[in-house]
Motif scaffolding. Structure first.
Motif, PDB file in Angstrom:
ATOM      1  N   ASP C 270       0.860  -1.181   0.000  1.00 45.43           N
ATOM      2  CA  ASP C 270       0.000   0.000   0.000  1.00 45.43           C
ATOM      3  C   ASP C 270       0.900   1.237   0.000  1.00 45.43           C
ATOM      4  OD1 ASP C 270      -1.730   2.134   0.689  1.00 45.43           O
ATOM      5  OD2 ASP C 270      -3.101   0.741   1.680  1.00 45.43           O
ATOM      6  N   VAL C 271       0.922   1.950  -1.133  1.00 45.12           N
ATOM      7  CA  VAL C 271       1.830   3.098  -1.246  1.00 45.12           C
ATOM      8  C   VAL C 271       1.135   4.432  -0.977  1.00 45.12           C
ATOM      9  CG1 VAL C 271       3.339   1.883  -2.854  1.00 45.12           C
ATOM     10  CG2 VAL C 271       1.500   3.326  -3.757  1.00 45.12           C
ATOM     11  N   ARG C 272      -0.083   4.375  -0.435  1.00 44.06           N
ATOM     12  CA  ARG C 272      -0.753   5.621  -0.091  1.00 44.06           C
ATOM     13  C   ARG C 272      -0.026   6.303   1.073  1.00 44.06           C
ATOM     14  NH1 ARG C 272      -6.251   4.274   1.785  1.00 44.06           N
ATOM     15  NH2 ARG C 272      -5.109   2.505   2.660  1.00 44.06           N
ATOM     16  N   SER C 273      -0.464   7.498   1.409  1.00 47.16           N
ATOM     17  CA  SER C 273       0.165   8.225   2.512  1.00 47.16           C
ATOM     18  C   SER C 273      -0.029   7.469   3.817  1.00 47.16           C
ATOM     19  CB  SER C 273      -0.464   9.614   2.627  1.00 47.16           C
ATOM     20  OG  SER C 273      -1.794   9.505   3.099  1.00 47.16           O
ATOM     21  N   PHE C 281      -7.117   0.301   5.922  1.00 45.49           N
ATOM     22  CA  PHE C 281      -6.202  -0.523   5.116  1.00 45.49           C
ATOM     23  C   PHE C 281      -6.679  -1.959   5.035  1.00 45.49           C
ATOM     24  CE2 PHE C 281      -3.958  -3.064   8.297  1.00 45.49           C
ATOM     25  CZ  PHE C 281      -4.145  -2.342   9.472  1.00 45.49           C
ATOM     26  N   ILE C 282      -6.209  -2.636   4.024  1.00 48.36           N
ATOM     27  CA  ILE C 282      -6.574  -4.032   3.797  1.00 48.36           C
ATOM     28  C   ILE C 282      -5.751  -4.916   4.728  1.00 48.36           C
ATOM     29  CG2 ILE C 282      -6.557  -5.905   2.097  1.00 48.36           C
ATOM     30  CD1 ILE C 282      -6.919  -3.784  -0.069  1.00 48.36           C
ATOM     31  N   PRO C 283      -6.408  -5.716   5.542  1.00 45.78           N
ATOM     32  CA  PRO C 283      -5.667  -6.579   6.462  1.00 45.78           C
ATOM     33  C   PRO C 283      -4.656  -7.436   5.696  1.00 45.78           C
ATOM     34  CG  PRO C 283      -7.997  -6.592   7.008  1.00 45.78           C
ATOM     35  CD  PRO C 283      -7.861  -5.838   5.719  1.00 45.78           C
ATOM     36  N   GLY C 284      -3.447  -7.459   6.195  1.00 42.24           N
ATOM     37  CA  GLY C 284      -2.403  -8.245   5.542  1.00 42.24           C
ATOM     38  C   GLY C 284      -1.513  -7.434   4.615  1.00 42.24           C
ATOM     39  N   SER C 285      -1.942  -6.218   4.292  1.00 40.59           N
ATOM     40  CA  SER C 285      -1.118  -5.391   3.398  1.00 40.59           C
ATOM     41  C   SER C 285      -0.034  -4.678   4.185  1.00 40.59           C
ATOM     42  CB  SER C 285      -1.988  -4.375   2.654  1.00 40.59           C
ATOM     43  OG  SER C 285      -2.541  -3.442   3.562  1.00 40.59           O
ATOM     44  N   ILE C 286       1.043  -4.368   3.483  1.00 37.97           N
ATOM     45  CA  ILE C 286       2.154  -3.645   4.085  1.00 37.97           C
ATOM     46  C   ILE C 286       2.119  -2.201   3.601  1.00 37.97           C
ATOM     47  CG2 ILE C 286       4.695  -3.443   4.141  1.00 37.97           C
ATOM     48  CD1 ILE C 286       3.777  -5.823   5.652  1.00 37.97           C
ATOM     49  N   SER C 287       2.216  -1.274   4.524  1.00 42.15           N
ATOM     50  CA  SER C 287       2.278   0.132   4.149  1.00 42.15           C
ATOM     51  C   SER C 287       3.715   0.511   3.806  1.00 42.15           C
ATOM     52  CB  SER C 287       1.794   0.999   5.317  1.00 42.15           C
ATOM     53  OG  SER C 287       2.140   2.349   5.094  1.00 42.15           O
ATOM     54  N   ILE C 288       3.914   1.043   2.607  1.00 46.03           N
ATOM     55  CA  ILE C 288       5.174   1.729   2.310  1.00 46.03           C
ATOM     56  C   ILE C 288       4.801   3.007   1.563  1.00 46.03           C
ATOM     57  CG2 ILE C 288       7.552   1.508   1.495  1.00 46.03           C
ATOM     58  CD1 ILE C 288       7.223  -1.429   1.159  1.00 46.03           C
ATOM     59  N   PRO C 289       4.671   4.122   2.300  1.00 47.31           N
ATOM     60  CA  PRO C 289       4.306   5.374   1.622  1.00 47.31           C
ATOM     61  C   PRO C 289       5.233   5.589   0.427  1.00 47.31           C
ATOM     62  CG  PRO C 289       4.283   5.702   4.000  1.00 47.31           C
ATOM     63  CD  PRO C 289       4.839   4.324   3.742  1.00 47.31           C
ATOM     64  N   LEU C 290       4.664   6.011  -0.691  1.00 46.71           N
ATOM     65  CA  LEU C 290       5.347   5.977  -1.988  1.00 46.71           C
ATOM     66  C   LEU C 290       6.814   6.408  -1.940  1.00 46.71           C
ATOM     67  CD1 LEU C 290       5.203   5.423  -4.967  1.00 46.71           C
ATOM     68  CD2 LEU C 290       4.205   7.674  -5.326  1.00 46.71           C
ATOM     69  N   ILE C 317       0.894   4.787  -9.104  1.00 51.54           N
ATOM     70  CA  ILE C 317       1.177   3.395  -9.473  1.00 51.54           C
ATOM     71  C   ILE C 317       2.388   3.344 -10.402  1.00 51.54           C
ATOM     72  CG2 ILE C 317       0.288   1.450 -10.827  1.00 51.54           C
ATOM     73  CD1 ILE C 317      -2.506   2.337  -9.614  1.00 51.54           C
ATOM     74  N   ASP C 318       2.398   4.228 -11.392  1.00 46.24           N
ATOM     75  CA  ASP C 318       3.551   4.293 -12.305  1.00 46.24           C
ATOM     76  C   ASP C 318       4.854   4.489 -11.547  1.00 46.24           C
ATOM     77  OD1 ASP C 318       2.158   3.936 -14.585  1.00 46.24           O
ATOM     78  OD2 ASP C 318       2.044   6.046 -15.113  1.00 46.24           O
ATOM     79  N   LEU C 319       4.807   5.424 -10.636  1.00 45.42           N
ATOM     80  CA  LEU C 319       6.006   5.758  -9.881  1.00 45.42           C
ATOM     81  C   LEU C 319       6.416   4.581  -9.000  1.00 45.42           C
ATOM     82  CD1 LEU C 319       7.768   8.197  -9.969  1.00 45.42           C
ATOM     83  CD2 LEU C 319       6.452   9.216  -8.120  1.00 45.42           C
ATOM     84  N   ALA C 320       5.434   3.938  -8.405  1.00 42.87           N
ATOM     85  CA  ALA C 320       5.733   2.779  -7.555  1.00 42.87           C
ATOM     86  C   ALA C 320       6.418   1.688  -8.375  1.00 42.87           C
ATOM     87  CB  ALA C 320       4.448   2.253  -6.907  1.00 42.87           C
ATOM     88  N   VAL C 321       5.940   1.471  -9.587  1.00 40.63           N
ATOM     89  CA  VAL C 321       6.550   0.451 -10.437  1.00 40.63           C
ATOM     90  C   VAL C 321       7.994   0.822 -10.754  1.00 40.63           C
ATOM     91  CG1 VAL C 321       6.474  -0.647 -12.714  1.00 40.63           C
ATOM     92  CG2 VAL C 321       4.364  -0.299 -11.421  1.00 40.63           C
TER      93      VAL C 321
END
Lengths: 456, 456, 456, 456
Positions: C270-273, C281-290, C317-321
């Motif tokens: 999850d690259v949101r703020s 947040f979705i249970p099980g997801s990892i937060s990494i702010p972009l 998303i583009d930037l995350a990729v």
């Protein structure tokens, strides 16, 4: 539901991308297909379907390229042995969110031509629009001359497709054709790019001919250009063109390397404006003003030579490469660094072509001066009106008909506005015809200034 | 001939620019009108005509702004004493190259409403399209509730405009309305943004009511939101709004200065996503997720306060300023430098709102837990389906109906998807209601998970 | 002569492209190397040379990618058995128009490290600038800890490289290092991104230690993070990473498919703020702010899983990729269509993390409340100052040290500003630690509000 | 801390914007100052300070324009009675986050010239860089000829400013001058746009003259162009130029209206390439290829006429308007719709200028053909090397020295590369000199091909 029209300049090719709820379909994609990915991305959609309304003749279709990038499935008509994609038949239904697409067979332009009907399942069961490919344009209908021994058959098929299958969808149906004005696929296409079946039924000249036999008679009398590159397009579009992948811009080269390239038999294409070419050009180069590349390059350029470009900006080089890729020219080598300036400051010889305005020609004619006025428009255009005494050799045939030109006389190239004529002038120059001038303004200028115009 | 649709997000306002041979006309421009200059420039056209289909209520029209930039003439209907522009009447003809525009009076939404018929003089004499303003939408017809004492009259006028003037133009005519789905000007507008008179005649629900009296009856029963800011829009659009000129972005400010601004009575508007607001927000700030600013800001924001913005990017700040300008809020002061992070690292107190998912609410209901489920959707939406036991106070009225809320109970804000509900939650928080949680997903989630839904 | 610095966010990687008279060289290109082609194109240059100052550890170098696109030659130092490119040695000279580049060996960070001196042959024979790779930064010098059994040797080599080879080039020489502030390659890099050898000689803390032994002693005491992904970078940068070619954006997927992906073992990032993640947040997801993806993803993410993204916009998303590609993660599958909203409206369960502000923690501490204040900063940072009673587990080690956390106590994650802490919070949540809150503002806020801070 | 250089093409004007922690300062902004707002916005900064290093002569400074948009304070030297802004004196200190700026007086180019020293308070107390305005360039020093009766005084002041105030700041200091190569403010400016005081001290030709008297002697012998428009720039830059506000593009006009404009005394400026002008141009129009507008328009164009533009694209028109605005020409009326094509197809008369290549001239010279080779470069350039028999009239003086041209002889215009020469050719054509040809390539081509070159 979104629907966007993507227009490719020059060949006036219209493609479409539509989607809903995260999925999208593309109709007749072009070969440099980054644009569809951009739209799909902006709309949050995955391209899942690609439809080809028919095997195109005038450009390389981008289906395989786009499919390679997206994993989408390609669909086309059943009557040709395509070496890729799937066949779709009458009545096939495809759903993307609220969008429903339905295939109908609409032969005539080609045997395997299909049209795709668009429904909005959220609003009702009537068709909203129809993608007609090259069957029905705005202001015109498709060409039926691609099978010379089946001219009547094809014209009849087209009549049936239009009058029995497309128009009956209803006056209210929006028309989404595959070409706009300027395409070689129809000479009477309107400049307006939006219409409906009803508006066309009421106003399109050929749709006023509701008698099948009369329609066929009219169609088989039409004369359309058939550039030599069509053969390659047809082959590519049947078997799949090579993938171009991540296209990168040709790199700059020095005047010295450019000169060596010329000596080695590379083709120099100058995409600057007609006026800039006339002002100074590299001997041996061919002028094709950028916007004319898609429509005219295929008439002269062999496919087995490397191409060198002369342009006035890097953006123009990019566009030239795209234009050439779209008609199958993938061997663009490099470009002259800083264009003509590099050539001139290195002290290389250049040539120029004097520009002539309408008034001068009129004066020459009235004073019975001896000169060749070489009108390089198509026969159709020439017949519709030309200056008295003009000689007509269509631009596309010029290189093969050079012997018809009287070598001793000064010559002025002439067309509709002077833009195509510069191409002819450059070809003549390349072949050693030296007393060449070019009429900027050409027929349009002569009309404006009231010259005498001859028909027939 | 070119024709481009310009869509303004949020209020789903559709404006149009079309042109030919160097001249262009704009229908219903928005206030931040740089986009029309860009299109005109790209198309090589000078904007010479601006048409207002009617005095708008839901946004500030950009006619005077665009006229100041281009020298174009503004035209509108005759029945209102506009303090700028010219009057156009039934049958007036305007020509721009091959484009011919014709005015027809189509009252009903307002008295001075006009529609503009589009012809292509190069193709024929039938109309190609019609710009219907707020008279006829895709999937719906215009509101007729703006003159509460003339409800029947207006509905009747609209019936006549649609059935006697617009639809008779022909099934084949393309429909260009002034709003798309999401506008407050029509609750049933389709998501598809292209249609024809014929498709609408066949499929639009209200156009199936061909009996005038029945149509009127149906229309006068409709309930539409009428946000308080409409009054200012009407005043601006009659007398001309202040020119905004070269808008420059609000500058960043520190947490300390932001805090001082709050103390001085400025309004803090947080345009970040609903989830980000829920995660951490500045006490006293109002959440309006960016895309909701055009539609909902006008319900709460007074016009006589300076506005401070909290956003997650500079682009969002720009867009927020545009959105606010479009509904007449010109006093955007500055924005919090680096958004919430600046606030947090300076050690300022913040608050958060716990998110609740559909399953939790279902469980609370089935276990008869005591809590307020505050459904802040419109009465129409509430009646169409809500959770058992929910209390309905429309978001737009919340600030005036706070006394109806039982203070002792925990409260969950609820709407269609949880996005509007966060606005309500922020308002409640601002007014000291502390036990507030917000249901992300809200009604849509409850539908998906099969909750019991009550109608009426 | 042009020279442009290309900065890659997150890892603060600085690469350079320079050229003259149609040819260009790139120093240390990044993997998503379209940017260099764009600059070269804009400058009318062909990229002919690519230099690697050393085998990088913290990102995938783009040399092979860029060479594949341009045909340029790749050069690097001699002391490693690279499987691609050519070796360049002390004193090698490269000329591009007026640009002269000269190789000098500057080992210390690695054995094969080189620096490239820049001369302008049109102006004089003195060096203008020097590209120092990871030998010398602005405000710091390179790490020498990559060969644990040769720590003294490497530190000594670096001393010699800096004091005997680089600084002697002259005070006037402009310094072009390979990293800016924020890189893991140096903890003291200045925020200013322009400097000279003279300015550094006078002001850079480590350059004040002119005694070789003392310098070595200082360097071998430094502790630097060494994320697990470095191993892969080193392998890629020795043998050449896979080509990424034309990267296309991941396509959107529904909540249902996303859920299935999770069940199938895909990783949800999850690259949101940080605030948005905290909000829902979705249970099980990892937060990494972009912005933290380049620096922190490599600590947790295994390379053998497909990655699912949650973002708040397509651009993110583009930037995350890109960010993931830069550190070798090429298996980005797809992304959740419309982000969290899609998840919520489908009625899926989500979780949230309460945000805590500095004042609350201070109060808890002073009232001796029992809770774990988990400070997840690096040991260095922790020693430099932390709150009394805080427990320190570095974020990069958290997953392996979960057993050190007292399960019965409420826990607050804490870092410098609260942004890294949310990553830790998400990891704890994923591993079933439930009573987790996160301190937005963290150490910076505590400093601002005057909390008691403990050193050591 | 960020620092960006903004380069304005044509006049090679370098301005700078730097900032930290939300505030920014601009040095010597240009008049079309949207670019500074864009950078500030992207960097999250508010522009609070504007510095003018001196009253400029060669362009309209944008201080008042930018101040009107931002509320920033303008600062300049004390020795001129500016009608706006504040005075800054020796030793004044300005702080923006970690940036510290300090004023030092550096007269010589003008009396009130200042330089601004840049410090980074986070790194140390040494200066990092210095903004030297027109006192010190890369490869050259400022002009000292603006006060003809104080030549020695000014040259001496400049010597003192450079040798006693600027260079003593230290070899390590980065040099940020106000102009790059191509500016009229220095004839020897290097093409490289980055340097340090130390590099300049070692390599800049004039800095090798460390004897004050010798330096003065050298400086007072210099000859610099002083175009007539400088007077207006000086007046504007003392009293503040009119605000241009939101500049909008000139609109297209037909050939007929263009022709009427010409008859009404408007000035037609053709900004297409030299080759395109040579190929076909409107009689009476002046050629100024786009990139030359900033440097050469001010020599010919009166300020009291409306200007009509001929260009080959809309983007070029935009740029032409910017270029003209930058040197005070605000009366750009409109442009010819679709450029020369519109003119030609309307049947209007046009003219052309034959291009001549270096070899032809060489042949003419060796065969003693009678013709005028009009070398329109500056006296300095001419003296440094010209073709035998060439006549020198500087382009800027051509209109006043037409009588010196022998009317009976054919004439070839000639310059460095053929680009300026086309301007001269167009001026001659406009004044009735008809036998004009232009040498593309000119001196550079002659050098490449080994023509005999005469000095003196």
């Amino acid at each position: 539901m979104f629907l966007e029209k993507i227009k490719s300049q020059g060949i006036s090719h219209l493609s479409y991308i539509m989607g809903d709820k995260g999925r999208a379909a593309v109709i007749d994609p072009r070969r440099d297909c980054d644009i569809y990915l951009e739209v799909a991305h902006r709309q949050g959609s995955r391209i899942t379907h690609i439809f080809e309304t028919h095997r195109n003749e005038d450009y390389v279709i981008g289906s395989t390229e786009l499919a390679a990038m997206t994993g989408a499935e390609v669909y086309h008509g059943a009557e040709l042995p395509f070496s890729y994609g799937k066949t779709t038949n009458e009545g096939d239904i495809f759903k993307l969110g609220s969008i429903t697409l339905e295939t109908i067979k609409t032969p005539g332009h080609t045997h395997e031509s299909i049209s795709i009907i668009l429904y909005d399942s959220e609003s009702g069961s009537d068709p909203v629009g129809v993608f007609t490919g090259d069957a029905l344009f705005i202001g015109d209908v498709g060409r039926t001359d691609f099978f010379p021994d089946q001219k009547e058959l094809m014209a009849g098929l087209l009549f049936d497709s239009i009058f029995k299958k497309i128009l009956p969808l209803g006056d209210h149906v929006i028309l989404y054709p595959a070409h706009g004005a300027g395409s070689v696929c129809g000479s009477g296409i309107a400049k307006r790019e939006f219409s409906t079946l009803g508006y066309e039924r009421l106003n399109s000249p050929l749709l006023q001919i509701t008698d099948r036999d009369k329609f066929i008679k009219t169609k088989i009398q039409e004369i359309h250009p058939r550039p030599p590159y069509f053969a390659r397009m047809e082959e590519y579009n049947l078997n799949g063109a090579p993938l171009i992948g991540k296209s990168h811009s040709p790199a700059p080269m020095t005047a010295e390397r450019f000169e060596k390239g010329l000596r080695d038999g590379m083709l120099a294409i100058d995409v600057r404006s007609a006026e800039a070419f006339a002002g100074a050009f590299i001997p041996g180069s061919i002028s094709i003003p950028l916007g004319m590349v898609p429509l005219y390059a295929g008439w002269f350029l062999p496919y087995d030579h490397d191409i060198l470009l002369i342009a006035s900006s890097f953006d123009d080089i990019d566009l030239a490469v795209r234009f050439l890729n779209r008609i199958g020219y993938d061997r663009v080598a490099d470009h002259l660094h800083q264009g003509m300036n590099e050539w001139a400051v290195k002290g290389k010889n250049f040539d120029c072509i004097r520009g002539v305005f309408a008034g001068e020609i009129q004066k020459k004619i009235s004073s019975k001066e001896k000169f060749t006025l070489l009108d390089i428009r198509s026969k159709n255009e020439f017949i519709a009106g030309h200056l008295p005494g003009a000689q007509n050799i269509f631009l596309g045939e010029l290189e093969h008909r050079l012997s018809e030109i009287r070598p001793e006389r000064p010559l002025i190239t002439f067309c509709g506005s002077g833009q195509r004529a510069i191409i002819a002038a450059s070809i003549l120059k390349k072949h050693g015809v030296d007393h060449v001038e070019n009429c900027f303004g050409s027929m349009q200028a002569c009309s404006h200034t009231g010259c005498e115009i001859v028909k027939g």
